[in-house]
Design a protein around this motif. Structure first.
Motif, PDB file in Angstrom:
ATOM      1  N   TYR A 154      40.006  19.282  16.445  1.00 57.47           N
ATOM      2  CA  TYR A 154      38.983  20.225  17.183  1.00 57.47           C
ATOM      3  C   TYR A 154      39.185  19.808  18.761  1.00 57.47           C
ATOM      4  O   TYR A 154      39.495  20.836  19.345  1.00 57.47           O
ATOM      5  CB  TYR A 154      37.743  20.185  16.990  1.00 57.47           C
ATOM      6  N   SER A 155      39.469  18.596  19.092  1.00 54.28           N
ATOM      7  CA  SER A 155      39.708  18.116  20.358  1.00 54.28           C
ATOM      8  C   SER A 155      40.872  18.871  21.104  1.00 54.28           C
ATOM      9  O   SER A 155      40.858  19.325  22.078  1.00 54.28           O
ATOM     10  CB  SER A 155      39.716  16.674  20.421  1.00 54.28           C
ATOM     11  N   LEU A 156      42.028  18.337  20.219  1.00 53.64           N
ATOM     12  CA  LEU A 156      43.232  19.112  20.738  1.00 53.64           C
ATOM     13  C   LEU A 156      43.390  20.552  21.026  1.00 53.64           C
ATOM     14  O   LEU A 156      43.911  21.047  21.893  1.00 53.64           O
ATOM     15  CB  LEU A 156      44.346  18.884  19.687  1.00 53.64           C
ATOM     16  N   ASN A 157      42.647  21.445  20.110  1.00 54.42           N
ATOM     17  CA  ASN A 157      42.607  22.892  20.395  1.00 54.42           C
ATOM     18  C   ASN A 157      41.622  23.183  21.480  1.00 54.42           C
ATOM     19  O   ASN A 157      42.068  24.123  22.129  1.00 54.42           O
ATOM     20  CB  ASN A 157      42.185  23.447  19.098  1.00 54.42           C
ATOM     21  N   LEU A 158      40.559  22.201  21.742  1.00 57.59           N
ATOM     22  CA  LEU A 158      39.838  22.680  23.102  1.00 57.59           C
ATOM     23  C   LEU A 158      40.804  22.465  24.166  1.00 57.59           C
ATOM     24  O   LEU A 158      40.337  22.987  25.130  1.00 57.59           O
ATOM     25  CB  LEU A 158      38.465  21.866  22.914  1.00 57.59           C
ATOM     26  N   ILE A 159      41.342  21.333  24.098  1.00 53.56           N
ATOM     27  CA  ILE A 159      42.038  20.728  25.333  1.00 53.56           C
ATOM     28  C   ILE A 159      43.155  21.893  25.646  1.00 53.56           C
ATOM     29  O   ILE A 159      43.297  22.135  26.775  1.00 53.56           O
ATOM     30  CB  ILE A 159      42.668  19.590  25.414  1.00 53.56           C
ATOM     31  N   LYS A 160      43.752  22.393  24.664  1.00 49.22           N
ATOM     32  CA  LYS A 160      44.817  23.280  24.849  1.00 49.22           C
ATOM     33  C   LYS A 160      44.378  24.565  25.527  1.00 49.22           C
ATOM     34  O   LYS A 160      45.126  25.410  26.304  1.00 49.22           O
ATOM     35  CB  LYS A 160      45.495  23.732  23.355  1.00 49.22           C
ATOM     36  N   ARG A 161      42.808  24.791  25.409  1.00 47.32           N
ATOM     37  CA  ARG A 161      42.478  26.032  26.054  1.00 47.32           C
ATOM     38  C   ARG A 161      41.829  25.755  27.467  1.00 47.32           C
ATOM     39  O   ARG A 161      41.195  26.389  28.116  1.00 47.32           O
ATOM     40  CB  ARG A 161      41.244  26.648  25.078  1.00 47.32           C
ATOM     41  N   LEU A 195      39.691  23.052  28.436  1.00 50.96           N
ATOM     42  CA  LEU A 195      38.496  22.631  28.341  1.00 50.96           C
ATOM     43  C   LEU A 195      38.414  21.249  28.500  1.00 50.96           C
ATOM     44  O   LEU A 195      39.351  20.392  27.957  1.00 50.96           O
ATOM     45  CB  LEU A 195      37.710  22.858  27.067  1.00 50.96           C
ATOM     46  N   GLN A 196      37.548  20.512  29.061  1.00 48.54           N
ATOM     47  CA  GLN A 196      37.382  19.153  29.258  1.00 48.54           C
ATOM     48  C   GLN A 196      36.666  18.415  28.110  1.00 48.54           C
ATOM     49  O   GLN A 196      35.615  18.777  27.636  1.00 48.54           O
ATOM     50  CB  GLN A 196      36.382  18.781  30.409  1.00 48.54           C
ATOM     51  N   VAL A 197      37.231  17.481  27.261  1.00 46.35           N
ATOM     52  CA  VAL A 197      36.678  17.000  26.190  1.00 46.35           C
ATOM     53  C   VAL A 197      36.549  15.480  26.068  1.00 46.35           C
ATOM     54  O   VAL A 197      37.512  14.633  26.731  1.00 46.35           O
ATOM     55  CB  VAL A 197      37.596  16.983  24.917  1.00 46.35           C
ATOM     56  N   THR A 198      35.365  14.997  25.472  1.00 47.47           N
ATOM     57  CA  THR A 198      35.354  13.640  25.204  1.00 47.47           C
ATOM     58  C   THR A 198      35.265  13.499  23.618  1.00 47.47           C
ATOM     59  O   THR A 198      34.327  14.051  23.233  1.00 47.47           O
ATOM     60  CB  THR A 198      33.852  13.124  25.765  1.00 47.47           C
ATOM     61  N   ALA A 199      36.060  12.569  23.242  1.00 42.88           N
ATOM     62  CA  ALA A 199      36.277  12.564  21.635  1.00 42.88           C
ATOM     63  C   ALA A 199      35.866  11.172  21.243  1.00 42.88           C
ATOM     64  O   ALA A 199      36.066  10.291  21.767  1.00 42.88           O
ATOM     65  CB  ALA A 199      37.762  12.759  21.262  1.00 42.88           C
ATOM     66  N   VAL A 200      34.834  11.430  20.170  1.00 46.56           N
ATOM     67  CA  VAL A 200      34.022   9.959  19.775  1.00 46.56           C
ATOM     68  C   VAL A 200      34.262   9.829  18.313  1.00 46.56           C
ATOM     69  O   VAL A 200      34.169  10.890  17.665  1.00 46.56           O
ATOM     70  CB  VAL A 200      32.496  10.260  20.277  1.00 46.56           C
ATOM     71  N   ASP A 201      34.607   8.641  18.090  1.00 44.93           N
ATOM     72  CA  ASP A 201      34.566   8.404  16.605  1.00 44.93           C
ATOM     73  C   ASP A 201      34.514   6.748  16.491  1.00 44.93           C
ATOM     74  O   ASP A 201      35.120   6.074  17.162  1.00 44.93           O
ATOM     75  CB  ASP A 201      35.940   8.794  15.875  1.00 44.93           C
ATOM     76  N   ILE A 202      33.758   6.251  15.451  1.00 43.37           N
ATOM     77  CA  ILE A 202      33.611   4.995  15.352  1.00 43.37           C
ATOM     78  C   ILE A 202      34.753   4.234  14.665  1.00 43.37           C
ATOM     79  O   ILE A 202      35.040   2.863  14.947  1.00 43.37           O
ATOM     80  CB  ILE A 202      32.323   4.548  14.511  1.00 43.37           C
ATOM     81  N   ASN A 203      35.613   4.914  14.169  1.00 44.57           N
ATOM     82  CA  ASN A 203      36.791   4.402  13.462  1.00 44.57           C
ATOM     83  C   ASN A 203      37.980   4.206  14.426  1.00 44.57           C
ATOM     84  O   ASN A 203      38.483   5.118  14.926  1.00 44.57           O
ATOM     85  CB  ASN A 203      37.355   5.179  12.597  1.00 44.57           C
ATOM     86  N   THR A 243      45.043  14.913  28.134  1.00 49.15           N
ATOM     87  CA  THR A 243      44.185  13.895  28.361  1.00 49.15           C
ATOM     88  C   THR A 243      42.911  14.194  27.785  1.00 49.15           C
ATOM     89  O   THR A 243      42.382  15.370  27.943  1.00 49.15           O
ATOM     90  CB  THR A 243      44.203  13.389  29.793  1.00 49.15           C
ATOM     91  N   ALA A 244      42.311  13.192  27.607  1.00 41.04           N
ATOM     92  CA  ALA A 244      40.787  13.116  26.925  1.00 41.04           C
ATOM     93  C   ALA A 244      40.092  11.851  27.191  1.00 41.04           C
ATOM     94  O   ALA A 244      40.667  10.996  27.165  1.00 41.04           O
ATOM     95  CB  ALA A 244      40.561  13.962  25.626  1.00 41.04           C
ATOM     96  N   LYS A 245      38.680  11.938  27.242  1.00 42.20           N
ATOM     97  CA  LYS A 245      38.098  10.670  27.338  1.00 42.20           C
ATOM     98  C   LYS A 245      37.942  10.320  25.772  1.00 42.20           C
ATOM     99  O   LYS A 245      37.461  10.920  25.061  1.00 42.20           O
ATOM    100  CB  LYS A 245      36.584  10.787  27.912  1.00 42.20           C
TER     101      LYS A 245
END
Length: 191
Positions: free
Chosen positions: A64-71, A73-81, A98-100
């Motif tokens: 989802y992050s990649l598809n949003l960035i492609k459009r 949009l500024q994305v912060t991606a969070v995952d505990i893994n 790039t993304a945070k």
């Protein structure tokens, strides 16, 4: 993985997702995102609704992050893994994006919070929802899916504690009554 979850990690999901799952989940999620038509539907829905500063909570492999960035949009991606975050970092670099990236939800405000196929894996979905709502800008939105059900067999890693699930829905109802007049929206779309 389900057997290991039931035997050792039922009450320790953070340890399970951070350490035990490791590389296995990268392949699992990649295969699922390639074959499940719901993923494509959610990508289209999220991209059409999300705006400006976005938190992708439980980003997994970053689809989802990649598809949003492609459009744009500024994305912060969070995952505990950490393995998943490294994979997302690699995917971003490969595409020149790039993304945070973070293992925890940052303490800042967002216009859109996305949590797809994530909430049901948390030990306390209601506490997460309160935390997420506190991180929304005025007129912000949460795009979230949930799959709570009696999952004794098919989905043992999903929360099935009825009290926790009802608390989650109580918060949504309460919030909708008080905050929707301010323009904050919680979207639930059944696919």
């Amino acid at each position: 993985m389900a057997g290991l979850w039931n035997e050792c990690y039922r009450n320790h999901e953070e340890i399970f997702y951070k350490t035990v799952v490791g590389n296995l989940y990268v392949y699992d999620l990649t295969a699922w995102h390639l074959r499940d038509p719901k993923v494509k539907t959610w990508i289209e829905k999220i991209v059409s609704l999300a705006y400006r500063n976005i938190l992708d909570f439980g980003c997994g492999i970053g689809t989802y992050s990649l598809n949003l960035i492609k459009r744009g949009l500024q994305v912060t991606a969070v995952d505990i893994n950490p393995v998943l975050l490294d994979f997302v970092k690699w995917r971003l670099k490969k595409r020149g994006f790039t993304a945070k990236l973070s293992p925890v939800m940052p303490n800042c405000l967002f216009d859109t919070i996305v949590a797809i196929d994530t909430i049901e894996h948390l030990s306390d979905p209601a506490a997460w929802l309160c935390n997420a709502l506190a991180r929304l800008n005025r007129k912000g939105q949460i795009l979230v899916t949930w799959h709570f059900h009696d999952c004794a067999g098919a989905h043992p890693m999903h929360v099935s504690d009825k009290e926790k699930v009802m608390k989650f829905f109580d918060i949504i109802q309460d919030y909708c009554r008080h905050e929707l007049s301010d323009g904050i929206q919680i979207l639930r779309h059944r696919i």
